[in-house]
Every structure is written in structure tokens, then in C-alpha cells.
Scaffold this active site. Structure first.
Site, PDB file in Angstrom:
ATOM      1  N   GLU A 190      47.465  53.756  35.422  1.00 50.23           N
ATOM      2  CA  GLU A 190      46.018  53.869  35.206  1.00 50.23           C
ATOM      3  C   GLU A 190      45.290  53.897  36.539  1.00 50.23           C
ATOM      4  O   GLU A 190      44.288  54.602  36.698  1.00 50.23           O
ATOM      5  CB  GLU A 190      45.532  52.691  34.357  1.00 50.23           C
ATOM      6  CG  GLU A 190      44.073  52.780  33.922  1.00 50.23           C
ATOM      7  CD  GLU A 190      43.078  52.159  34.904  1.00 50.23           C
ATOM      8  OE1 GLU A 190      41.866  52.313  34.711  1.00 50.23           O
ATOM      9  OE2 GLU A 190      43.531  51.527  35.901  1.00 50.23           O
ATOM     10  N   HIS A 205      41.262  44.454  42.999  1.00 51.98           N
ATOM     11  CA  HIS A 205      41.617  45.206  44.209  1.00 51.98           C
ATOM     12  C   HIS A 205      41.270  44.419  45.475  1.00 51.98           C
ATOM     13  O   HIS A 205      40.985  45.022  46.516  1.00 51.98           O
ATOM     14  CB  HIS A 205      40.927  46.570  44.235  1.00 51.98           C
ATOM     15  CG  HIS A 205      41.262  47.436  43.057  1.00 51.98           C
ATOM     16  ND1 HIS A 205      40.953  48.780  43.017  1.00 51.98           N
ATOM     17  CD2 HIS A 205      41.872  47.176  41.878  1.00 51.98           C
ATOM     18  CE1 HIS A 205      41.356  49.297  41.870  1.00 51.98           C
ATOM     19  NE2 HIS A 205      41.917  48.322  41.152  1.00 51.98           N
ATOM     20  N   ASP A 223      50.101  48.596  35.235  1.00 55.87           N
ATOM     21  CA  ASP A 223      50.258  48.826  36.664  1.00 55.87           C
ATOM     22  C   ASP A 223      49.162  48.091  37.424  1.00 55.87           C
ATOM     23  O   ASP A 223      48.101  47.759  36.870  1.00 55.87           O
ATOM     24  CB  ASP A 223      50.228  50.321  36.988  1.00 55.87           C
ATOM     25  CG  ASP A 223      48.889  50.966  36.632  1.00 55.87           C
ATOM     26  OD1 ASP A 223      48.496  50.864  35.450  1.00 55.87           O
ATOM     27  OD2 ASP A 223      48.247  51.567  37.512  1.00 55.87           O
TER      28      ASP A 223
END
Length: 382
Positions: free
Chosen positions: A133, A344, A71
């Protein structure tokens, strides 16, 4: 398929945390099947998300797990130069959502499969891929629960979270909870006719703030970490519509990060006790996973250092599923390609060299396990 080609294929799947991932799992399962490698697909309670576990080599002999999550966080940030789910090579930077966190490691493992399958391993390599996760390791516990039916007790697990391919021995555990408060709306001039939901949250807020101060002042210390003690914080709080309206709803999210030896969820028990004592409050556990702590002299630490060619790192600040594998009796270490600081963020990337170095590490493990029988080392830690 090259490691870069595999990464391109993986990035193209929009496997955002909290969404279905069946298409990606099917792709990986079919790819492994083309090399006569069977996969166990382990569903989670959500029904539309799946883990995958596959073994190269003998299942009844202890071996090693290579673990990664498939993910990714959403790609809604501004700053992407083009489609985040289409891998781009810009001056040997492979740019795309999940390129470093952590489809890069998964691509390095999967692109090694043809050579690993041809090695006739005497000890197995297990591929463990998990979902969600990024929401607090929600998927992998369902895989770990099935491990005794999937393989012989593993000798160790390498979690490929980005660490600069340096083996990481420790990280803190984490727990996160959400507390919701329900009240009764009304005009602020008559608080006696309503129930203020924000006020109902105050005891839980105070409990977390007090525990944070307690841990900083007198909690257990572990000098491997910065800061060397467990931490708590109130990260999100919301509620209310206008200043002159009694708020009928409010909620807050709390986090605890615990040094090894402490249960991170236990640090939030003060807030949870306030929930139990109030009819206005309800709590939900968002995430919980234990800390990782592997001794420097453990055989897995030496093996990871040898395979990666990098010195051991005492601790990192982020968390992984390694703590969950360790809690289940599988010695674990973190060692993956790329820099976590790129995760991110828009234009997330892994370099071509980092990806290829990770593939080389996986292949070194394969050749080591293929040579184990000749040296009489089959069935124990190398």
C-alpha cells in the site's frame, strides 16, 4: 491473544514495502486456521508478495470488509531509541514501525477473532489484508479482482487507516509517474555532438507545471478539501554528472492528486503525451488510485459513526485503498485508530487506549451482525 500481544507479533515481521511478506502471511493464516477460519491467499505478479482474505460467518450473505495493509515504510530514520521492529510499551505508548500505520488496526481486528468466531454471525465479517500500500496501493487491486469469487457482494468496507477512529468520508485520488530520458554524453563545449537528457525532459516538466496552474485557476472545486482543487507537482528530478558534461541520463517523478470525479492519471496526460512524441523518453506509472467520496447519508456512514462513537469527518489529505474498493462497487469509509501524523516517523506509536478502542469497535460490529437475524435485517445494510 490481547490486542497488544498481537501488535507485538505483527511488528516483529519486517514487512517493508517492496519486500517479500510470505512469513507474515503464513503467521496470520495459521492464526486464523486455529479458529477454523480459512484464508484465501492472493499472490501479486511479483511472486513474493501476497494479499490475504478471510471470512468469519456465512460467505453467501452480504457483509462487511475490514481492510488494512500489512506493509510498512522502511525504518532507516535516526531517532529510534531501539529496534523499530520490537514493540515497546513506554507509558502506554506502543512504539514500533507500523504500530499506527497500520498494524495497529490489523492487530485490533485479528485479536477480535476468537470472540467473533464464537458469535455465530448471521452476516459475515471479511478480513482483507494487502501488500505494498505504501507504494501506491499496488497489492490490493489483485485482491479486489478476486472478490466476486470470495464472497457475496459486500455491503461496505471499513479501511482502518489512522483517523483518530473518526469515520472519514472523502480523500483525493492520486497518480504518480516516473519519466526517464536517455541522451548522449559529450563535452559541453560541443553540444552538437551529444544529446542532452535533461533538455529532453523539459516539455514534460512544462506540461505538468502548466496543468498544475490550470487546475488551480479553473479546475473543478470540491470545498471539502484543502486546497479545494486538484494539484500536481514535480517531486523528484535527477540527472547529469558535471557541469561540463552533456548529461546522458535524467529522470523526474510527477504526482497528481485529484478531487473526486477526476481521474488522477488523466491529469498527467500532458506529460505522457510528451513521452509518446519523443524517442528519448520513457514513462512508468508508479501508483494510481481513485478518490473516495461517500455521502453523509449513506448507511455505511451512519454505521461507522455508531460503531466508533465518533462524528463523521468530511475529508482527509492522505489516500487509501478505500477509493479502489468504492470503484469496484463496494461502499467504503476510512476509520482506524491513532493519528496519521505519527506515521513514517521515528518512535512511531499507537496508545494502548487507541488500540483497545479499535478492538471494541470491531467487536461492536460483530455483535451487531450476530443480532441481525433476530431483527430481520440479514442481507441488507444495517
Amino acid at each position: 491473544m490481547s490486542a497488544e500481544g498481537m501488535l507485538s507479533a505483527l511488528v516483529a515481521f519486517r514487512s517493508v514495502v517492496g519486500t517479500r511478506n510470505g512469513a507474515l502471511i503464513d503467521y496470520i493464516r495459521d492464526y486464523l486456521a486455529s479458529y477454523d477460519i480459512a484464508s484465501a491467499v492472493i499472490s501479486g505478479p511479483e511472486g513474493d508478495r501476497f494479499n490475504l482474505f478471510a471470512t468469519i460467518g456465512p460467505k453467501n450473505v452480504p457483509g462487511y470488509i475490514l481492510s488494512g495493509h500489512i506493509d510498512v515504510v522502511p525504518a532507516n530514520e535516526t531517532g529510534w531509541a531501539s529496534d523499530p521492529f520490537r514493540l515497546r510499551n513506554v507509558e502506554d505508548r506502543l512504539i514500533g514501525r507500523g504500530a499506527v500505520d497500520m498494524k495497529g488496526f490489523v492487530a485490533a481486528v485479528l485479536s477480535s477473532v476468537p470472540e467473533l468466531a464464537a458469535l455465530e454471525l448471521q452476516q459475515p465479517i471479511h478480513i482483507a489484508l494487502s501488500y505494498d500500500e505504501e507504494a501506491g496501493c499496488r497489492g490490493v487491486p489483485h485482491l479486489i479482482e478476486k472478490l466476486p469469487t470470495l464472497c457475496a457482494p459486500p455491503l461496505g468496507c471499513i479501511v482502518g487507516e489512522p483517523s483518530g477512529l473518526k469515520p472519514v468520508l472523502r480523500h483525493k485520488g492520486k497518480a504518480a509517474i516516473r519519466i526517464k530520458a536517455e541522451g548522449v554524453a559529450g563535452h559541453s563545449s560541443r553540444p552538437d555532438l551529444g544529446q542532452n537528457a535533461i533538455h529532453a525532459l523539459l516539455p514534460a516538466l512544462k506540461a505538468v507545471a502548466d496543468e498544475a496552474a490550470n487546475q488551480e485557476k479553473s479546475g473543478p472545486r470540491d470545498p471539502h478539501f484543502a486546497p479545494p482543487y486538484s494539484t500536481l507537482q514535480i517531486g523528484v528530478i535527477s540527472g547529469g554528472e558535471a557541469l561540463n558534461i552533456i548529461p546522458s541520463h535524467a529522470e523526474a517523478e510527477f504526482e497528481a492528486r485529484a478531487v473526486p470525479g477526476l481521474d488522477p492519471l488523466a491529469l498527467l496526460q500532458g506529460a505522457l503525451a510528451e513521452v509518446e512524441a519523443s524517442e528519448a523518453l520513457a514513462a512508468e506509472v508508479i501508483a494510481s488510485y481513485p478518490a473516495l467520496s461517500l455521502d453523509e447519508d449513506h448507511p455505511l456512514a451512519g454505521l461507522a459513526a455508531e460503531l466508533s462513537g465518533q462524528a463523521l469527518v468530511e475529508a482527509v489529505s492522505y489516500g487509501t485503498e478505500a477509493g479502489l474498493f468504492q470503484a469496484a462497487g463496494v461502499p467504503s469509509i476510512v476509520c482506524g485508530p491513532g493519528d496519521i501524523s505519527r506515521a513514517h516517523k521515528p518512535e512511531e506509536y499507537i496508545t494502548v487506549d487507541e488500540l483497545n478502542d479499535a478492538q471494541a469497535m470491531v467487536l461492536r460490529l460483530g455483535r451487531r451482525l450476530a443480532a441481525g437475524a433476530a431483527s430481520g435485517e440479514t442481507g441488507r445494510a444495517l
